[in-house]
Design a protein around this motif. Sequence first.
Motif, mmCIF file in Angstrom:
data_model
loop_
_atom_site.group_PDB
_atom_site.id
_atom_site.type_symbol
_atom_site.label_atom_id
_atom_site.label_comp_id
_atom_site.label_asym_id
_atom_site.label_seq_id
_atom_site.Cartn_x
_atom_site.Cartn_y
_atom_site.Cartn_z
ATOM 1 N N SER A 79 23.846 33.309 32.816
ATOM 2 C CA SER A 79 22.632 32.600 33.581
ATOM 3 C C SER A 79 21.217 33.236 32.715
ATOM 4 O O SER A 79 20.047 32.031 33.025
ATOM 5 C CB SER A 79 22.364 32.157 34.636
ATOM 6 N N SER A 122 19.981 30.773 29.860
ATOM 7 C CA SER A 122 20.313 29.637 30.060
ATOM 8 C C SER A 122 21.475 28.758 29.944
ATOM 9 O O SER A 122 21.398 27.770 28.942
ATOM 10 C CB SER A 122 18.874 28.704 29.360
ATOM 11 N N ASN A 151 24.067 27.026 31.216
ATOM 12 C CA ASN A 151 25.247 26.606 32.431
ATOM 13 C C ASN A 151 26.047 25.905 32.094
ATOM 14 O O ASN A 151 26.681 25.165 33.102
ATOM 15 C CB ASN A 151 24.048 25.239 32.793
#
Length: 294
Positions: free
Chosen positions: A118, A121, A123
């Motif tokens: 995370s 970034s 996902n």
Amino acid sequence: MSRYIDILNRGREILKFCEIEDFDTDAWLLFEYVFEMNRTSYFLHQLDENHNISLENKYIELIKARCSRLPLQHITGHQEFMGFDFFVNENTLIPRQDTEILAEKALEYIRKYMDLKSANSDNTGVSIMDMCTGTGCIGIAIAKLLPNIRVTGADVSDKALEVAEKNRKNLSADNISFVKSDIFDNIDSNIKYDFIISNPPYIKTGDIKNLMEEVRLHEPFIALDGSEDGLYFYRKITGEAGKRLKEGGYLMYETGCDQAQEVSSIMKDAGFCNIKVFKDLAGLDRVVTGRLHH
Ligand code: GLN
């Protein structure tokens, strides 16, 4: 008519006479199971008379079953693992406390791995394989504690898979599913996992005859037998893991206490790095982890 305290003592004495090692604990656990009494209600009512003779008979019957070396968990049908209540029968290995070390390490690693994703970034979902799942205890505990990940449990035994599925339902674990597969034979090779976790059978064939009767006679041979040197599954799973893991994914094993070095070498030879060994509560080597080159 007997008092509860006398019934429990009788159970304890019979188990002691039959040389059941944990006679005290087992007498209590069977008492708790039959009379549905917890410690507190026992202490409040221990001097009362039991008026239900059929329960008393049932208790003594189960005590005798335990004397014949039937594992306690096969009598009650339960074993707790990671705080969850698992159904068990003769078709799977009974979840062991030592295996909680693997489950805990796996949770720790997966959480860090997710944090890192995370932070970057990323996902995309995290997927976990619990290879040789048995009761499903490792995979289900992880699935319950990390509801955002997707877990698959694999086992070669249909009867073990029935137990795992029952546990999945009982514990309402919606993010795990099970597949019948001999190691990875029946697993789609296009799927790449972030973690492969396994507590495979690891007893040397020649050592099985020396195990306690409870284990030797009542737990499935295929859940114990790791072939002549005990390392068959580590070799097979590690050999495949390179193709089944994502880059930077982890392979995590429970091992026998004298196998950690050999398993580490198998993993090193297969290109794994960051190989680490963790000990169990008795201070014995128990978990080996490694990362697929990154
Ligand atoms: N993974 C299951 C457990 O840890 C089954 C292990 C096995 O059958 N060897 O209990």
